[in-house]
Design a protein around this motif. Sequence first.
Motif, short mmCIF file in Angstrom:
data_model
loop_
_atom_site.label_atom_id
_atom_site.label_comp_id
_atom_site.label_asym_id
_atom_site.label_seq_id
_atom_site.Cartn_x
_atom_site.Cartn_y
_atom_site.Cartn_z
N ALA A 42 0.85 -1.19 0.00
CA ALA A 42 0.00 0.00 0.00
C ALA A 42 0.88 1.24 0.00
O ALA A 42 2.04 1.19 0.45
CB ALA A 42 -0.91 -0.01 1.23
N ALA A 43 0.33 2.34 -0.49
CA ALA A 43 1.08 3.58 -0.59
C ALA A 43 0.35 4.70 0.14
O ALA A 43 -0.87 4.77 0.13
CB ALA A 43 1.26 3.96 -2.07
N ARG A 44 1.14 5.56 0.76
CA ARG A 44 0.57 6.75 1.38
C ARG A 44 1.43 7.93 0.99
O ARG A 44 2.66 7.80 0.89
CB ARG A 44 0.48 6.61 2.90
CG ARG A 44 1.77 6.64 3.67
CD ARG A 44 1.58 6.27 5.12
NE ARG A 44 0.69 7.16 5.83
CZ ARG A 44 1.07 8.00 6.79
NH1 ARG A 44 2.35 8.09 7.14
NH2 ARG A 44 0.19 8.75 7.41
N TRP A 45 0.80 9.08 0.76
CA TRP A 45 1.56 10.21 0.24
C TRP A 45 2.25 11.02 1.32
O TRP A 45 2.97 11.94 1.03
CB TRP A 45 0.65 11.11 -0.61
CG TRP A 45 -0.61 11.54 0.05
CD1 TRP A 45 -0.77 12.28 1.19
CD2 TRP A 45 -1.94 11.24 -0.39
NE1 TRP A 45 -2.09 12.46 1.48
CE2 TRP A 45 -2.84 11.85 0.52
CE3 TRP A 45 -2.46 10.54 -1.47
CZ2 TRP A 45 -4.23 11.75 0.39
CZ3 TRP A 45 -3.84 10.45 -1.61
CH2 TRP A 45 -4.71 11.04 -0.68
N ILE A 46 2.03 10.68 2.58
CA ILE A 46 2.74 11.34 3.67
C ILE A 46 4.03 10.57 3.92
O ILE A 46 4.03 9.34 4.05
CB ILE A 46 1.89 11.38 4.94
CG1 ILE A 46 0.64 12.24 4.68
CG2 ILE A 46 2.69 11.94 6.12
CD1 ILE A 46 -0.34 12.24 5.83
N ASN A 47 5.14 11.30 3.96
CA ASN A 47 6.44 10.67 4.12
C ASN A 47 6.70 10.34 5.58
O ASN A 47 7.50 10.97 6.26
CB ASN A 47 7.54 11.58 3.56
CG ASN A 47 8.90 10.91 3.60
OD1 ASN A 47 8.99 9.68 3.56
ND2 ASN A 47 9.95 11.70 3.68
N TRP A 48 5.96 9.35 6.07
CA TRP A 48 6.09 8.90 7.46
C TRP A 48 5.74 7.44 7.51
O TRP A 48 4.67 7.04 7.07
CB TRP A 48 5.16 9.72 8.36
CG TRP A 48 5.39 9.48 9.81
CD1 TRP A 48 4.71 8.62 10.62
CD2 TRP A 48 6.39 10.09 10.63
NE1 TRP A 48 5.22 8.66 11.87
CE2 TRP A 48 6.26 9.54 11.92
CE3 TRP A 48 7.38 11.04 10.40
CZ2 TRP A 48 7.07 9.93 12.98
CZ3 TRP A 48 8.18 11.41 11.45
CH2 TRP A 48 8.03 10.87 12.72
N CYS A 49 6.63 6.65 8.02
CA CYS A 49 6.45 5.20 8.03
C CYS A 49 5.48 4.81 9.15
O CYS A 49 5.70 5.12 10.30
CB CYS A 49 7.81 4.54 8.23
SG CYS A 49 7.88 2.82 7.79
N THR A 50 4.44 4.10 8.78
CA THR A 50 3.48 3.61 9.76
C THR A 50 2.98 2.24 9.31
O THR A 50 2.89 1.97 8.12
CB THR A 50 2.30 4.57 9.93
OG1 THR A 50 1.30 3.96 10.76
CG2 THR A 50 1.64 4.90 8.59
N THR A 107 -0.06 1.16 10.24
CA THR A 107 -1.51 1.22 10.45
C THR A 107 -2.22 1.25 9.11
O THR A 107 -2.05 2.20 8.34
CB THR A 107 -1.88 2.47 11.26
OG1 THR A 107 -1.17 2.47 12.48
CG2 THR A 107 -3.37 2.51 11.53
N PRO A 108 -3.02 0.24 8.80
CA PRO A 108 -3.64 0.16 7.47
C PRO A 108 -4.45 1.39 7.07
O PRO A 108 -4.41 1.82 5.92
CB PRO A 108 -4.54 -1.09 7.57
CG PRO A 108 -3.87 -1.94 8.61
CD PRO A 108 -3.32 -0.97 9.60
N ARG A 109 -5.19 1.98 7.99
CA ARG A 109 -6.07 3.10 7.62
C ARG A 109 -5.29 4.35 7.21
O ARG A 109 -5.87 5.28 6.67
CB ARG A 109 -7.02 3.43 8.76
CG ARG A 109 -6.37 3.99 10.00
CD ARG A 109 -7.39 4.42 11.04
NE ARG A 109 -6.77 4.99 12.21
CZ ARG A 109 -6.36 4.28 13.26
NH1 ARG A 109 -6.56 2.97 13.26
NH2 ARG A 109 -5.81 4.86 14.29
N GLU A 110 -4.01 4.36 7.45
CA GLU A 110 -3.18 5.51 7.09
C GLU A 110 -2.76 5.49 5.62
O GLU A 110 -2.13 6.43 5.15
CB GLU A 110 -1.93 5.55 7.96
CG GLU A 110 -2.20 5.67 9.45
CD GLU A 110 -2.75 7.02 9.85
OE1 GLU A 110 -2.61 7.98 9.08
OE2 GLU A 110 -3.36 7.10 10.94
N TYR A 111 -3.11 4.43 4.91
CA TYR A 111 -2.66 4.28 3.53
C TYR A 111 -3.79 4.59 2.54
O TYR A 111 -4.96 4.31 2.81
CB TYR A 111 -2.10 2.87 3.31
CG TYR A 111 -0.75 2.72 3.93
CD1 TYR A 111 -0.62 2.52 5.31
CD2 TYR A 111 0.41 2.84 3.17
CE1 TYR A 111 0.64 2.44 5.90
CE2 TYR A 111 1.66 2.74 3.75
CZ TYR A 111 1.76 2.54 5.12
OH TYR A 111 3.00 2.47 5.70
#
Length: 124
Positions: A97-105, A107-111
């Motif tokens: 999964a990818a998230r556009w915030i450059n912070w490693c987490t 937590t699935p809902r953050e993606y």
Amino acid sequence: QLQLVESGGGLVQPGGSLRLSCAASGFTINSYTIGWFRQAPGKEREGVSCINSRGGTTNYGDSVKGRFAVSRDNAKNTVYLQMDSLEPSDTATYYCAARWINWCTKTPREYNYWGQGTQVTVSS
């Protein structure tokens, strides 16, 4: 069209290794944090690992520390998950999964974007 496609899953014996790939299309991943997750039947989706956009920060779930390694090749628009010393408890469908915030987490809902998953089965 933005897509993430996982590959590399399969059947492996306990103690064996697999390398999963997460290939992106329709966007470049070099600005995205990428996470790896897994879900076994009847269980919640679990965060396995994550890597920030430049690869300088990684994080692993306690159950895979020392056995799994995440890496990325931004030139190939691909992230990898090397899985060694596999155990039957690692059997699951693995997702990237990818998230556009450059912070490693983990937590699935953050993606924001998800692939379709690849099956990993560890069995003798």
